[in-house]
Write a protein that holds these residues in place. Structure first.
Motif, PDB file in Angstrom:
ATOM      1  N   THR A   1      -9.941  -0.793  -8.891  1.00 58.51           N
ATOM      2  CA  THR A   1      -8.945  -0.567  -7.839  1.00 58.51           C
ATOM      3  C   THR A   1      -8.889  -1.776  -6.916  1.00 58.51           C
ATOM      4  OG1 THR A   1      -9.414   1.794  -7.941  1.00 58.51           O
ATOM      5  CG2 THR A   1      -8.272   1.000  -5.988  1.00 58.51           C
TER       6      THR A   1
ATOM      7  N   SER B   1       0.602  -0.259  -6.816  1.00 60.60           N
ATOM      8  CA  SER B   1       0.671   1.209  -6.711  1.00 60.60           C
ATOM      9  C   SER B   1       2.086   1.740  -6.902  1.00 60.60           C
ATOM     10  CB  SER B   1       0.105   1.665  -5.371  1.00 60.60           C
ATOM     11  OG  SER B   1       0.813   1.054  -4.320  1.00 60.60           O
ATOM     12  N   ASP B   2       3.116   0.887  -6.752  1.00 55.06           N
ATOM     13  CA  ASP B   2       4.489   1.345  -6.994  1.00 55.06           C
ATOM     14  C   ASP B   2       4.892   1.208  -8.467  1.00 55.06           C
ATOM     15  OD1 ASP B   2       4.725  -1.383  -7.198  1.00 55.06           O
ATOM     16  OD2 ASP B   2       6.264  -1.594  -5.642  1.00 55.06           O
TER      17      ASP B   2
ATOM     18  N   GLN C   1       0.833  -1.200   0.000  1.00 60.20           N
ATOM     19  CA  GLN C   1       0.000   0.000   0.000  1.00 60.20           C
ATOM     20  C   GLN C   1       0.871   1.255   0.000  1.00 60.20           C
ATOM     21  OE1 GLN C   1      -2.600   0.370   3.379  1.00 60.20           O
ATOM     22  NE2 GLN C   1      -4.125   1.464   2.168  1.00 60.20           N
ATOM     23  N   ILE C   2       0.608   2.147  -0.952  1.00 56.00           N
ATOM     24  CA  ILE C   2       1.303   3.430  -1.042  1.00 56.00           C
ATOM     25  C   ILE C   2       0.242   4.517  -1.170  1.00 56.00           C
ATOM     26  CG2 ILE C   2       2.882   4.849  -2.396  1.00 56.00           C
ATOM     27  CD1 ILE C   2       4.265   2.276  -3.282  1.00 56.00           C
ATOM     28  N   ASN C   3       0.255   5.474  -0.246  1.00 55.29           N
ATOM     29  CA  ASN C   3      -0.723   6.582  -0.227  1.00 55.29           C
ATOM     30  C   ASN C   3      -2.164   6.071  -0.236  1.00 55.29           C
ATOM     31  OD1 ASN C   3       1.348   8.479  -0.218  1.00 55.29           O
ATOM     32  ND2 ASN C   3       1.388   8.593  -2.459  1.00 55.29           N
ATOM     33  N   GLY C   4      -2.440   4.981   0.496  1.00 57.71           N
ATOM     34  CA  GLY C   4      -3.795   4.452   0.621  1.00 57.71           C
ATOM     35  C   GLY C   4      -4.252   3.616  -0.562  1.00 57.71           C
ATOM     36  N   SER C   5      -3.394   3.357  -1.517  1.00 55.18           N
ATOM     37  CA  SER C   5      -3.784   2.583  -2.701  1.00 55.18           C
ATOM     38  C   SER C   5      -2.921   1.329  -2.812  1.00 55.18           C
ATOM     39  CB  SER C   5      -3.617   3.436  -3.959  1.00 55.18           C
ATOM     40  OG  SER C   5      -3.841   2.646  -5.112  1.00 55.18           O
ATOM     41  N   TRP C   6      -3.563   0.209  -3.120  1.00 60.40           N
ATOM     42  CA  TRP C   6      -2.843  -1.047  -3.338  1.00 60.40           C
ATOM     43  C   TRP C   6      -2.394  -1.188  -4.784  1.00 60.40           C
ATOM     44  CZ3 TRP C   6      -1.285  -3.571   0.780  1.00 60.40           C
ATOM     45  CH2 TRP C   6      -2.010  -3.444   1.961  1.00 60.40           C
TER      46      TRP C   6
END
Length: 179
Positions: free
Chosen positions: A77, A104-105, A52-57
């Motif tokens: 999403t 997300s990365d 998870q990065i900034n609330g997004s998977w």
């Protein structure tokens, strides 16, 4: 003299035979990937390789055979926890699709093809049919024809006449010397 070459040869044979076993004993690391499944017209994907990065998977995309890039597909999403993320598409038409998951990365978690088949149509249950009004006509020879009263009286008369004729013949035959 002692010959040591058979021992040397057998030792090399054992070492060569044990090599694959030693290599197989090394623990294998599971490669990250995705798992795609279908249920009727719903396609779902599960992965455990995204963070998870900034609330997004991340995002998952469902591509038809005519679509060539991630952006062209139906995107959903990912949702879930640190151990498992998933996405699903409903009302998917029958056909062959490609599912791509991008974390997300920016790394691709995996790509997998899936075939969505037509959902089985609900079958109609047999409606109860009307039962015959006279039931099973046992002893009638399987006939279902309804004969009228005249036909039955004529048949009964013929059977009766046959019985009377047989009785008369047998009685006449028992009397000796009678003309």
């Amino acid at each position: 003299m002692r010959n040591s070459s058979p021992v040397l040869r057998s030792g090399l044979t054992v070492a060569v035979a044990a090599l694959p076993l030693a290599l197989a004993a090394v623990p294998a690391v599971a490669a990250p990937g995705i798992s795609v499944s279908t249920t009727g017209s719903t396609v779902s994907v599960t992965t455990s390789s995204c963070t998870q990065i900034n609330g997004s998977w991340g995002t998952a995309s469902l591509l038809t055979s005519s679509q060539g890039s991630f952006a062209q597909g139906r995107q959903v999403t990912l949702s879930g926890t640190s151990t498992s993320q998933s996405a699903a598409w409903s009302s998917v038409s029958p056909g062959t699709y490609t599912v791509i998951v991008v974390c997300s990365d920016g790394t691709t978690a995996g790509t997998q093809s899936v075939v969505v088949s037509t959902a089985p149509s609900p079958s109609r249950s047999a409606s109860p049919s009307a039962s015959p009004s006279r039931g099973v006509m046992g002893g009638v020879g399987g006939s279902t024809t309804d004969y009228g009263t005249v036909t039955l009286l004529a048949g009964g008369t013929l059977v009766g006449a046959g019985l009377l004729g047989t009785a008369w013949y047998l009685r006449r035959r028992n009397r000796p010397y009678r003309l």
